[in-house]
Design a protein around this motif. Sequence first.
Motif, PDB file in Angstrom:
ATOM      1  N   ILE A   1       0.599  -1.040   0.147  1.00  0.00           N
ATOM      2  CA  ILE A   1       0.258  -0.127   0.133  1.00  0.00           C
ATOM      3  C   ILE A   1       0.744   1.317   0.047  1.00  0.00           C
ATOM      4  O   ILE A   1       0.569   1.978  -0.062  1.00  0.00           O
ATOM      5  N   VAL A   2       2.300   0.867   0.553  1.00  0.00           N
ATOM      6  CA  VAL A   2       2.922   2.293   0.736  1.00  0.00           C
ATOM      7  C   VAL A   2       3.513   2.649  -0.843  1.00  0.00           C
ATOM      8  O   VAL A   2       3.369   3.550  -1.700  1.00  0.00           O
ATOM      9  N   ALA A   3       3.552   2.223  -1.460  1.00  0.00           N
ATOM     10  CA  ALA A   3       4.180   1.623  -3.047  1.00  0.00           C
ATOM     11  C   ALA A   3       3.407   1.677  -3.464  1.00  0.00           C
ATOM     12  O   ALA A   3       2.877   3.202  -4.867  1.00  0.00           O
ATOM     13  N   LEU A   4       1.620   1.348  -3.638  1.00  0.00           N
ATOM     14  CA  LEU A   4       0.478   1.688  -4.309  1.00  0.00           C
ATOM     15  C   LEU A   4       0.579   3.585  -4.206  1.00  0.00           C
ATOM     16  O   LEU A   4       0.050   3.863  -5.525  1.00  0.00           O
ATOM     17  N   THR A   5       0.118   3.821  -2.822  1.00  0.00           N
ATOM     18  CA  THR A   5      -0.089   5.231  -2.125  1.00  0.00           C
ATOM     19  C   THR A   5       1.591   5.859  -3.108  1.00  0.00           C
ATOM     20  O   THR A   5       0.497   7.310  -4.006  1.00  0.00           O
ATOM     21  N   GLY A   6       1.841   5.816  -3.522  1.00  0.00           N
ATOM     22  CA  GLY A   6       3.454   6.892  -4.293  1.00  0.00           C
ATOM     23  C   GLY A   6       2.940   6.522  -5.799  1.00  0.00           C
ATOM     24  O   GLY A   6       3.069   7.175  -6.265  1.00  0.00           O
ATOM     25  N   ILE A   7       1.954   5.557  -6.116  1.00  0.00           N
ATOM     26  CA  ILE A   7       2.178   5.573  -7.387  1.00  0.00           C
ATOM     27  C   ILE A   7       1.141   6.292  -8.238  1.00  0.00           C
ATOM     28  O   ILE A   7       1.082   7.108  -9.038  1.00  0.00           O
ATOM     29  N   VAL A   8       0.289   5.811  -6.935  1.00  0.00           N
ATOM     30  CA  VAL A   8      -1.360   7.230  -7.176  1.00  0.00           C
ATOM     31  C   VAL A   8      -0.844   8.223  -7.087  1.00  0.00           C
ATOM     32  O   VAL A   8      -1.277   9.213  -7.826  1.00  0.00           O
ATOM     33  N   GLY A   9       0.090   8.778  -6.153  1.00  0.00           N
ATOM     34  CA  GLY A   9       0.646  10.414  -6.415  1.00  0.00           C
ATOM     35  C   GLY A   9       0.996  10.773  -7.756  1.00  0.00           C
ATOM     36  O   GLY A   9       0.279  11.726  -8.099  1.00  0.00           O
ATOM     37  N   TYR A  10       1.966   9.620  -7.696  1.00  0.00           N
ATOM     38  CA  TYR A  10       3.286  10.589  -9.577  1.00  0.00           C
ATOM     39  C   TYR A  10       1.808  10.681 -10.432  1.00  0.00           C
ATOM     40  O   TYR A  10       1.789  11.316 -10.532  1.00  0.00           O
ATOM     41  N   LEU A  11       0.946   9.306 -10.578  1.00  0.00           N
ATOM     42  CA  LEU A  11      -0.256   8.956 -11.495  1.00  0.00           C
ATOM     43  C   LEU A  11      -1.258  10.346 -11.464  1.00  0.00           C
ATOM     44  O   LEU A  11      -1.871  11.130 -12.335  1.00  0.00           O
ATOM     45  N   THR A  12      -1.404  10.762  -9.906  1.00  0.00           N
ATOM     46  CA  THR A  12      -2.016  12.214 -10.228  1.00  0.00           C
ATOM     47  C   THR A  12      -1.843  13.370 -11.072  1.00  0.00           C
ATOM     48  O   THR A  12      -2.055  13.574 -11.622  1.00  0.00           O
ATOM     49  N   TYR A  13       0.071  13.422 -10.764  1.00  0.00           N
ATOM     50  CA  TYR A  13       1.024  14.442 -11.105  1.00  0.00           C
ATOM     51  C   TYR A  13       0.923  14.156 -12.799  1.00  0.00           C
ATOM     52  O   TYR A  13       0.502  15.189 -13.656  1.00  0.00           O
ATOM     53  N   ILE A  14       0.905  12.984 -13.273  1.00  0.00           N
ATOM     54  CA  ILE A  14       0.981  13.030 -14.738  1.00  0.00           C
ATOM     55  C   ILE A  14      -0.071  13.281 -14.857  1.00  0.00           C
ATOM     56  O   ILE A  14      -0.192  14.097 -16.112  1.00  0.00           O
ATOM     57  N   TRP A  15      -1.972  12.652 -14.907  1.00  0.00           N
ATOM     58  CA  TRP A  15      -2.821  12.645 -15.067  1.00  0.00           C
ATOM     59  C   TRP A  15      -3.079  14.424 -15.007  1.00  0.00           C
ATOM     60  O   TRP A  15      -4.079  14.270 -16.032  1.00  0.00           O
ATOM     61  N   GLY A  16      -2.680  15.271 -13.904  1.00  0.00           N
ATOM     62  CA  GLY A  16      -3.446  16.490 -13.771  1.00  0.00           C
ATOM     63  C   GLY A  16      -2.970  16.864 -15.124  1.00  0.00           C
ATOM     64  O   GLY A  16      -3.417  18.358 -15.503  1.00  0.00           O
ATOM     65  N   GLN A  17      -1.280  16.819 -15.553  1.00  0.00           N
ATOM     66  CA  GLN A  17      -1.086  17.405 -16.365  1.00  0.00           C
ATOM     67  C   GLN A  17      -1.899  17.234 -18.127  1.00  0.00           C
ATOM     68  O   GLN A  17      -1.795  18.163 -18.729  1.00  0.00           O
ATOM     69  N   VAL A  18      -2.312  16.087 -17.940  1.00  0.00           N
ATOM     70  CA  VAL A  18      -2.895  15.811 -19.302  1.00  0.00           C
ATOM     71  C   VAL A  18      -4.575  16.512 -19.169  1.00  0.00           C
ATOM     72  O   VAL A  18      -4.874  16.798 -20.605  1.00  0.00           O
ATOM     73  N   ASP A  19      -4.755  16.446 -18.211  1.00  0.00           N
ATOM     74  CA  ASP A  19      -6.506  16.662 -18.064  1.00  0.00           C
ATOM     75  C   ASP A  19      -6.966  17.448 -17.011  1.00  0.00           C
ATOM     76  O   ASP A  19      -6.771  16.035 -15.940  1.00  0.00           O
ATOM     77  N   GLU A  20      -7.038  18.166 -16.230  1.00  0.00           N
ATOM     78  CA  GLU A  20      -7.162  18.715 -15.000  1.00  0.00           C
ATOM     79  C   GLU A  20      -8.320  17.313 -14.412  1.00  0.00           C
ATOM     80  O   GLU A  20      -8.147  17.759 -12.964  1.00  0.00           O
ATOM     81  N   VAL A  21      -9.098  17.929 -15.285  1.00  0.00           N
ATOM     82  CA  VAL A  21     -10.268  17.111 -14.585  1.00  0.00           C
ATOM     83  C   VAL A  21     -10.184  15.271 -14.322  1.00  0.00           C
ATOM     84  O   VAL A  21     -10.325  14.570 -12.554  1.00  0.00           O
ATOM     85  N   ALA A  22      -9.050  15.129 -15.171  1.00  0.00           N
ATOM     86  CA  ALA A  22      -8.527  13.540 -14.738  1.00  0.00           C
ATOM     87  C   ALA A  22      -7.645  13.555 -13.676  1.00  0.00           C
ATOM     88  O   ALA A  22      -8.040  12.530 -12.394  1.00  0.00           O
ATOM     89  N   GLY A  23      -6.635  14.396 -12.684  1.00  0.00           N
ATOM     90  CA  GLY A  23      -6.034  14.746 -12.147  1.00  0.00           C
ATOM     91  C   GLY A  23      -7.513  14.860 -10.325  1.00  0.00           C
ATOM     92  O   GLY A  23      -6.623  14.156  -9.271  1.00  0.00           O
ATOM     93  N   TRP A  24      -7.940  15.793 -10.762  1.00  0.00           N
ATOM     94  CA  TRP A  24      -8.380  16.427  -9.222  1.00  0.00           C
ATOM     95  C   TRP A  24      -9.393  13.994  -9.335  1.00  0.00           C
ATOM     96  O   TRP A  24     -10.317  14.511  -8.154  1.00  0.00           O
ATOM     97  N   ALA A  25      -9.984  13.814 -10.519  1.00  0.00           N
ATOM     98  CA  ALA A  25     -10.783  12.622 -10.107  1.00  0.00           C
ATOM     99  C   ALA A  25      -9.829  12.129  -8.995  1.00  0.00           C
ATOM    100  O   ALA A  25     -10.552  10.667  -8.471  1.00  0.00           O
ATOM    101  N   LEU A  26      -8.713  11.658  -9.452  1.00  0.00           N
ATOM    102  CA  LEU A  26      -7.704  10.700  -8.849  1.00  0.00           C
ATOM    103  C   LEU A  26      -7.793  11.374  -7.054  1.00  0.00           C
ATOM    104  O   LEU A  26      -7.275  10.251  -5.916  1.00  0.00           O
ATOM    105  N   VAL A  27      -7.602  12.789  -6.672  1.00  0.00           N
ATOM    106  CA  VAL A  27      -7.336  12.817  -5.063  1.00  0.00           C
ATOM    107  C   VAL A  27      -8.758  12.305  -4.324  1.00  0.00           C
ATOM    108  O   VAL A  27      -8.044  11.820  -3.380  1.00  0.00           O
ATOM    109  N   PRO A  28      -9.263  12.375  -4.097  1.00  0.00           N
ATOM    110  CA  PRO A  28     -10.248  11.562  -3.189  1.00  0.00           C
ATOM    111  C   PRO A  28      -9.571  10.271  -3.031  1.00  0.00           C
ATOM    112  O   PRO A  28      -9.450   9.646  -1.943  1.00  0.00           O
TER     113      PRO A  28
END
Length: 199
Positions: A128-155
């Motif tokens: 779960i530590v690895a999962l949280t880190g990857i999702v944090g990075y994914l939120t950053y990556i996809w937030g640059q592609v589409d703002e809504v996609a990034g925010w949808a991962l925040v919860p």
Amino acid sequence: MTTYIPSITLPGVLFEHPAAAILLPVCAGTAIGFSTRPKETQDTYLALRQPPFRPPPRVFGPAWTVLYGCMGYSAYRAYMTGLHNIDGRIHALAMHGATLYTIQLGLNLIWMPLFFRFKRPIEATVDIVALTGIVGYLTYIWGQVDEVAGWALVPYLGWLSFATYLSAGTGYLNNWNFEGKERPQSEKPTDTKYVDEKP
């Protein structure tokens, strides 16, 4: 930066259609939940010593259904935005995110069996530590592609941070050993008290 690795990335068709993108994590998560025997999982959960602020078992099903849905919608938004973008950088970020998304989904789905079925709190917490880190990075990556996609991962990211605390806290309070930590069968099935709660 990560790269797009087609051999370990979900097929594009699972990202391109909103229903497929949303239903994949919801159905996969539900299947894992039922395959780990919900009654036994609840019994183990209630028998373990828990850190403060742990939610009751009934919260997890609805919460994860919403989070899986948001996750799938984010995948659809980011993938489709990147696929149809003429900016090569945005396209590359979307594809990189698709690989990260696939990895995080795999890590997500193995946590419950590790924690409850195999009673491996150390491995589950590392997962779960690895999962949280990857999702944090994914939120950053996809937030640059589409703002809504990034925010949808925040919860989802917020819940994972809390779940990491619960996983590590439960492991620590139970000496990183869950063997034999089930409620005795003689207890009432309607009993929903944790092992460390007073009646």
